[in-house]
Design a protein around this motif. Structure first.
Motif, PDB file in Angstrom:
ATOM      1  N   ASP A 419      39.790  32.383  38.451  1.00  0.00           N
ATOM      2  CA  ASP A 419      40.637  31.361  39.073  1.00  0.00           C
ATOM      3  C   ASP A 419      41.080  31.790  40.467  1.00  0.00           C
ATOM      4  O   ASP A 419      41.070  30.993  41.411  1.00  0.00           O
ATOM      5  CB  ASP A 419      41.854  31.107  38.185  1.00  0.00           C
ATOM      6  CG  ASP A 419      42.648  29.903  38.644  1.00  0.00           C
ATOM      7  OD1 ASP A 419      42.361  28.794  38.174  1.00  0.00           O
ATOM      8  OD2 ASP A 419      43.566  30.065  39.487  1.00  0.00           O
ATOM      9  N   ASN A 420      41.470  33.042  40.617  1.00  0.00           N
ATOM     10  CA  ASN A 420      41.897  33.522  41.938  1.00  0.00           C
ATOM     11  C   ASN A 420      40.769  33.465  42.952  1.00  0.00           C
ATOM     12  O   ASN A 420      40.987  33.168  44.125  1.00  0.00           O
ATOM     13  CB  ASN A 420      42.405  34.953  41.828  1.00  0.00           C
ATOM     14  CG  ASN A 420      43.761  35.047  41.155  1.00  0.00           C
ATOM     15  OD1 ASN A 420      44.449  34.045  40.985  1.00  0.00           O
ATOM     16  ND2 ASN A 420      44.145  36.240  40.753  1.00  0.00           N
ATOM     17  N   ALA A 421      39.564  33.765  42.523  1.00  0.00           N
ATOM     18  CA  ALA A 421      38.446  33.889  43.459  1.00  0.00           C
ATOM     19  C   ALA A 421      37.897  32.542  43.894  1.00  0.00           C
ATOM     20  O   ALA A 421      37.513  32.370  45.062  1.00  0.00           O
ATOM     21  CB  ALA A 421      37.343  34.737  42.834  1.00  0.00           C
ATOM     22  N   PHE A 422      37.842  31.583  42.996  1.00  0.00           N
ATOM     23  CA  PHE A 422      37.043  30.379  43.263  1.00  0.00           C
ATOM     24  C   PHE A 422      37.843  29.086  43.271  1.00  0.00           C
ATOM     25  O   PHE A 422      37.260  28.011  43.277  1.00  0.00           O
ATOM     26  CB  PHE A 422      35.918  30.283  42.223  1.00  0.00           C
ATOM     27  CG  PHE A 422      35.100  31.543  42.114  1.00  0.00           C
ATOM     28  CD1 PHE A 422      34.440  32.062  43.220  1.00  0.00           C
ATOM     29  CD2 PHE A 422      35.010  32.231  40.919  1.00  0.00           C
ATOM     30  CE1 PHE A 422      33.697  33.227  43.134  1.00  0.00           C
ATOM     31  CE2 PHE A 422      34.267  33.391  40.813  1.00  0.00           C
ATOM     32  CZ  PHE A 422      33.610  33.894  41.926  1.00  0.00           C
ATOM     33  N   LYS A 440      28.944  34.806  46.267  1.00  0.00           N
ATOM     34  CA  LYS A 440      30.403  34.809  46.197  1.00  0.00           C
ATOM     35  C   LYS A 440      30.891  35.669  45.035  1.00  0.00           C
ATOM     36  O   LYS A 440      31.921  36.336  45.136  1.00  0.00           O
ATOM     37  CB  LYS A 440      30.937  33.384  46.055  1.00  0.00           C
ATOM     38  CG  LYS A 440      30.806  32.547  47.316  1.00  0.00           C
ATOM     39  CD  LYS A 440      31.532  31.225  47.169  1.00  0.00           C
ATOM     40  CE  LYS A 440      31.479  30.423  48.466  1.00  0.00           C
ATOM     41  NZ  LYS A 440      32.210  29.134  48.350  1.00  0.00           N
ATOM     42  N   MET A 441      30.149  35.651  43.937  1.00  0.00           N
ATOM     43  CA  MET A 441      30.501  36.516  42.813  1.00  0.00           C
ATOM     44  C   MET A 441      30.373  37.984  43.204  1.00  0.00           C
ATOM     45  O   MET A 441      31.211  38.818  42.815  1.00  0.00           O
ATOM     46  CB  MET A 441      29.603  36.198  41.616  1.00  0.00           C
ATOM     47  CG  MET A 441      29.768  37.153  40.421  1.00  0.00           C
ATOM     48  SD  MET A 441      31.458  37.233  39.792  1.00  0.00           S
ATOM     49  CE  MET A 441      31.587  35.634  39.027  1.00  0.00           C
ATOM     50  N   LEU A 445      33.355  40.753  42.915  1.00  0.00           N
ATOM     51  CA  LEU A 445      33.244  42.003  42.164  1.00  0.00           C
ATOM     52  C   LEU A 445      33.477  43.212  43.068  1.00  0.00           C
ATOM     53  O   LEU A 445      34.125  44.184  42.673  1.00  0.00           O
ATOM     54  CB  LEU A 445      31.863  42.091  41.506  1.00  0.00           C
ATOM     55  CG  LEU A 445      31.569  41.057  40.416  1.00  0.00           C
ATOM     56  CD1 LEU A 445      30.140  41.235  39.904  1.00  0.00           C
ATOM     57  CD2 LEU A 445      32.556  41.151  39.272  1.00  0.00           C
ATOM     58  N   ASN A 446      32.959  43.146  44.282  1.00  0.00           N
ATOM     59  CA  ASN A 446      33.158  44.256  45.224  1.00  0.00           C
ATOM     60  C   ASN A 446      34.631  44.394  45.603  1.00  0.00           C
ATOM     61  O   ASN A 446      35.172  45.506  45.669  1.00  0.00           O
ATOM     62  CB  ASN A 446      32.302  44.022  46.463  1.00  0.00           C
ATOM     63  CG  ASN A 446      32.418  45.150  47.466  1.00  0.00           C
ATOM     64  OD1 ASN A 446      32.232  46.316  47.141  1.00  0.00           O
ATOM     65  ND2 ASN A 446      32.740  44.818  48.709  1.00  0.00           N
ATOM     66  N   LEU A 447      35.286  43.266  45.858  1.00  0.00           N
ATOM     67  CA  LEU A 447      36.702  43.283  46.211  1.00  0.00           C
ATOM     68  C   LEU A 447      37.533  43.858  45.070  1.00  0.00           C
ATOM     69  O   LEU A 447      38.422  44.702  45.287  1.00  0.00           O
ATOM     70  CB  LEU A 447      37.156  41.862  46.539  1.00  0.00           C
ATOM     71  CG  LEU A 447      38.515  41.692  47.214  1.00  0.00           C
ATOM     72  CD1 LEU A 447      38.510  42.297  48.606  1.00  0.00           C
ATOM     73  CD2 LEU A 447      38.875  40.214  47.282  1.00  0.00           C
ATOM     74  N   PHE A 492      29.642  34.769  32.781  1.00  0.00           N
ATOM     75  CA  PHE A 492      30.554  35.823  33.228  1.00  0.00           C
ATOM     76  C   PHE A 492      31.341  36.422  32.069  1.00  0.00           C
ATOM     77  O   PHE A 492      31.437  37.645  31.952  1.00  0.00           O
ATOM     78  CB  PHE A 492      31.501  35.248  34.280  1.00  0.00           C
ATOM     79  CG  PHE A 492      32.466  36.239  34.851  1.00  0.00           C
ATOM     80  CD1 PHE A 492      32.021  37.286  35.640  1.00  0.00           C
ATOM     81  CD2 PHE A 492      33.825  36.130  34.600  1.00  0.00           C
ATOM     82  CE1 PHE A 492      32.916  38.211  36.173  1.00  0.00           C
ATOM     83  CE2 PHE A 492      34.727  37.038  35.136  1.00  0.00           C
ATOM     84  CZ  PHE A 492      34.267  38.083  35.912  1.00  0.00           C
ATOM     85  N   ASN A 493      31.894  35.554  31.184  1.00  0.00           N
ATOM     86  CA  ASN A 493      32.741  36.136  30.140  1.00  0.00           C
ATOM     87  C   ASN A 493      32.802  35.310  28.856  1.00  0.00           C
ATOM     88  O   ASN A 493      33.823  35.328  28.166  1.00  0.00           O
ATOM     89  CB  ASN A 493      34.173  36.340  30.650  1.00  0.00           C
ATOM     90  CG  ASN A 493      34.987  37.249  29.753  1.00  0.00           C
ATOM     91  OD1 ASN A 493      34.523  38.307  29.359  1.00  0.00           O
ATOM     92  ND2 ASN A 493      36.198  36.831  29.409  1.00  0.00           N
ATOM     93  N   LYS A 494      31.747  34.605  28.514  1.00  0.00           N
ATOM     94  CA  LYS A 494      31.720  33.929  27.219  1.00  0.00           C
ATOM     95  C   LYS A 494      30.482  34.310  26.421  1.00  0.00           C
ATOM     96  O   LYS A 494      30.554  34.506  25.205  1.00  0.00           O
ATOM     97  CB  LYS A 494      31.779  32.400  27.400  1.00  0.00           C
ATOM     98  CG  LYS A 494      33.141  31.889  27.821  1.00  0.00           C
ATOM     99  CD  LYS A 494      33.196  30.378  27.858  1.00  0.00           C
ATOM    100  CE  LYS A 494      33.215  29.775  26.480  1.00  0.00           C
ATOM    101  NZ  LYS A 494      34.515  29.990  25.811  1.00  0.00           N
TER     102      LYS A 494
END
Length: 850
Positions: A419-422, A440-441, A445-447, A492-494
């Motif tokens: 949510d914060n990123a996109f 963008k992903m 991830l790098n950040l 990503f996470n499901k």
């Protein structure tokens, strides 16, 4: 970073066409100062623009003359300065046009090379644009005031001398233009507030964030001052404006003030975005226009904090309504809104807020509890100095995921990260894209990685390639192919990774935690490749010299790092082995650098750096000798059992013959068979041999605790290289003190120390202090010739005849071992904790059960 800091390192030939009317040498002298002036925002040829341009020319000439005084080429610079003054003094707007062209050319060159401009440059340009607009607006207000006052008074200001001659019929036009410019300035302030909120949200993922709200507060206060002046001028010119125009202008001015007031109520310190019930947290809100507009009150204004669902947040933002019911019970959720005259701030601080419980709403589809987003609504009602009507202020926090157990933390962090990123600026709460571009992903991830690990060394394109292969489960695509793909929230996470029991984020978060806790310095020194597949490691190392190794994050375990190294056999073939991954707990026992130092088979860090050169600064100093209390120091060492070190079993099932070692090799005896022989010297006590287990714990089997000095002269050994292992047997009770201090299989009472002797004689007694321990008589150990009972045993003990014991041992020695070695189910080499170097116990036989 400024624009000039980049341009000054680029070849001068790229800018040769820009400096036909302005010397490049003077551009170098001006450096950053030039781009910090509003050349690009002086548009027009009216008196205001001419006045600003003339002032900037004078400031530039003064800057150049002061720089010439400290420069060795003073005469040349002064000549150029005089030429610039003669050329542009009569037409300063021409200088503005020339310098604007130079800056645009420099920006184009940087964009062509880097595809982006420094973020600080964009911020500075936005600030210059607002300040120039505010100056123009203030100038317009002065024009209107000059027309409303007597013409004689207006002549006192040279800038307004010509404009004061305008007929009064132009007054409505000037007021309309001023109101329009005020609305433009208001939009710039609101946009800047939205950018501040967005940067605050990105800071939750680790982005840099300028938290200082003082510049924004100053902008709001300046616009409010202009608003009040315009409002008075509109009311004073009601006759000239007409009955129809005045109400419309007042409505527009009130809308400007209302927008500024409501938008200046901000959450300065956000509550935690992953919030656990029954846990205290802190937050604060700030009213930027409070010090300027808040009316004094006998009772302090109170700010309330309530939990709202995503549906309630949408209703509040869409219909501008007030909250009817809180979705959670929050303790200590009402605090005072206080104004600090010293700092000029108006804030409410929530210091001990506690979310007692949460009411879950209906979830859509397959949405889990950790995907449900809430928020904290901060609200208050205040009275302003401009009106007696109370105004309601409210603001939402960033999205929050409420959890009730720590095992939900990982998935909750994934929801917050996404949510914060996109999310978009000024979105409908809390709508976010379900699918985003892969590049963008990668940035996200790098950040996150750099922020969590607190390092300046981010991920590389090779790391992105491995991560793309993992999340897309595609090992045939190229790096360029992944750039055009998009990744979904489910990926990503499901969705569980193929062949694994976890999602992509759960694995990546484990790497973050491990690196942050144990591997920060190694990663910052670029000693860990980390994100690389096992197959690619084999390709890299298979052709390297023997002992070449690298470090990679485990692909099959969460939060593990492993060492991959190449071994060359005598037949000329190479084999790449991966040592069992180390977890954070393992590395807290012995650091990664010390483990690498322990393994002699590791020689060079890939590609060709000697390991001592690469990891020398990460080695811990080994303690030797005795400590301050007189105890012998110990050290933990790691050994690895390679498949090449293990020999196949014979067809009869017997274990391979162990290499010769300076220790006693006794056959494994069943306790039942030994009872008739040992009954005279081993009465039934807690120390009688127990049944031998078929396997032994392997949780910490990769380390040895070794005594660092040799045994004293009281216990002579057949070899000075033998260092006994301190092995604890968890299957036997009360054997904390039974370390293998000598290789005798049995020991009578007077040769046992401490608790062991007391327990064998019939029960525990107070353990004597170290200084009260009786000194033992020297014990002689002999391997060849055979030990004589008269030398070993006290005459008071009745032993079986030597011939009976020898015969029994010969009969038992021809039998095979009572149990096979434990089977190996892992693809990693075995590790052993039973010895050091060549003097190690056979892994199939656990000491303490013979």
């Amino acid at each position: 970073m400024s624009l000039w800091s980049i341009v000054s390192h680029m070849p001068p030939e790229e800018f040769s066409g820009l400096f036909t009317e302005f010397p490049r040498s003077l551009r170098c002298v001006l450096a950053d100062w030039l781009e910090n002036q509003p050349w690009e925002f002086i548009n027009g040829s009216d008196a205001f623009c001419t006045s600003v341009a003339s002032g900037m020319l004078s400031a530039m000439l003064e800057k150049l003359r002061s720089a010439a005084g400290s420069d060795g080429q003073q005469c040349q610079i002064l000549q150029q300065v005089n030429g610039i003054e003669n050329m542009y003094r009569r037409d300063p707007l021409r200088l503005v046009s020339v310098l604007r062209m130079i800056l645009e050319g420099e920006k184009a060159a940087v964009l062509k090379r880097d595809h982006h401009l420094p973020l600080s440059f964009h911020r500075r340009q936005e600030e210059l644009k607002f300040n120039m607009g505010l100056q123009r607006l203030q100038h317009r207000v002065c024009q209107i005031q000059a027309l409303q006052d007597s013409p004689a008074a207006s002549l006192q200001d040279p800038q307004l001398k010509t404009e004061a001659k305008a007929p009064e019929s132009e007054l409505p036009t000037l007021i309309l233009e001023a109101v329009k410019e005020l609305e433009v300035a208001k939009q710039q302030v609101l946009k800047r507030i939205q950018i501040w909120k967005r940067q605050q949200q990105l800071a939750g993922n680790g982005a840099q964030f300028e938290e200082n709200l003082a510049p924004l507060q100053k902008r709001c206060e300046n616009l409010v001052e202009v608003h009040f002046q315009l409002h008075q001028q509109v009311m004073g010119a009601s006759a000239e404006l007409g009955a129809e125009l005045v109400p419309r202008l007042r409505e527009r001015l009130n809308e400007v003030l209302s927008s500024l007031v409501k938008s200046s109520f901000l959450v300065e310190k956000q509550p935690p975005q992953v919030l656990k019930t029954q846990t205290k947290f802190q937050a604060s809100v700030r009213f930027l226009l409070g010090p300027r507009l808040l009316k004094a009150s006998a009772k302090p204004y109170m700010v309330r904090a309530d939990m709202v669902t995503e549906k309630q947040a949408r209703e509040l933002s869409t219909y501008s309504s007030t909250l009817s019911e809180s979705t959670g019970e929050i303790m200590h959720n009402v605090v005072a809104l206080e104004t600090n005259p010293t700092s000029g701030t108006c804030c409410a601080f929530f210091k001990n807020v506690l979310l007692k419980k949460i009411k879950r709403c209906e979830r859509k589809g397959s949405e889990s509890v950790t995907e449900e987003k809430c928020a904290v609504l901060f609200s208050t009602s205040v009275a302003l100095t401009t009106s007696n009507v109370p105004i309601h202020l409210q603001v939402l926090s960033l999205p929050i995921v409420v959890i009730v157990h720590g095992n939900q933390d990982n998935n909750a962090k994934a929801t917050v990260l996404w949510d914060n990123a996109f999310s978009e600026i000024d979105r409908v709460p809390f709508v976010v894209a379900e699918r985003v571009p892969w590049d963008k992903m990668c940035d996200t991830l790098n950040l996150k990685f750099m922020a969590e690990v607190q390092t300046t060394k981010g991920l590389l394109k090779e790391h992105y390639f491995f991560l793309a292969q993992k999340i897309f489960n595609d090992y045939s695509a190229s790096l360029e192919d992944f750039q055009s793909r998009s990744v979904s929230w489910a990926q990503f996470n499901k969705e569980i990774l193929p062949g694994r029991g976890f999602t992509f984020w759960q694995w990546f978060d484990g790497v973050l935690d491990l690196t942050k806790r144990c591997l920060k310095s190694y990663w910052s020194d670029r000693l860990i490749i980390g994100f690389i597949s096992k197959q690619y490691v084999c390709k890299l190392l298979s052709t390297e010299p023997d002992g070449t190794f690298l470090l990679r994050f485990s692909d099959s375990e969460i939060g593990g790092v492993t060492i991959a190294h190449v071994i060359w056999g005598k037949d000329g073939s190479s084999q790449v082995e991966n040592i069992q991954p180390f977890s954070a707990k393992d590395l807290s026992i012995r650091s990664l650098g010390d483990r690498i130092r322990d393994l002699e088979q590791l020689r060079n860090l890939y590609p060709n750096t000697p390991k001592d050169q690469a990891f020398g600064s990460h080695y811990n100093k080994e303690q030797t000798g005795k400590d301050g209390r007189g105890y012998v120091s110990t050290a933990i060492k790691m050994t690895v059992e390679s498949e090449r070190d293990q020999h196949p079993q014979s067809t009869a099932g017997a274990l391979p013959e162990a290499p010769p070692a300076p220790m006693f090799n006794l056959p494994m005896l069943q306790p039942e068979s030994l009872q008739p022989v040992l009954s005279p010297m081993c009465p039934p006590t807690p120390f009688c041999p127990q049944p031998v287990p078929t396997a032994y714990p392997t949780g910490e089997s990769s380390i040895n605790m070794m005594v660092t000095n040799n045994l004293g002269s009281s216990f002579p050994s057949t070899s000075p290289m033998l260092s006994p292992s301190l092995v604890m047997d968890p299957t036997l009770p009360h054997c904390e003190d039974l370390a293998f201090r000598n290789p005798l299989p049995f020991m009578p009472n007077q040769y046992m120390t401490g608790e062991a002797s007391q327990m064998q004689s019939g029960g525990p007694s107070p353990e004597p202090r170290d200084e009260e321990m009786p000194e033992l008589a020297p014990l002689t150990l002999m391997v060849d010739p055979p030990l004589q009972s008269s030398q070993r045993w006290p005459p008071s003990m009745d032993l079986p005849s030597s011939s009976d014991l020898d015969q029994f041992l010969r009969e038992m020695s021809v039998e095979g071992p009572p149990f096979p070695p434990p089977p190996q189910h892992s693809g990693y080499p075995n590790t052993s904790c039973w010895g050091l170097g060549e003097s190690r116990w056979d892994d199939s036989v656990r000491p303490g059960h013979a």
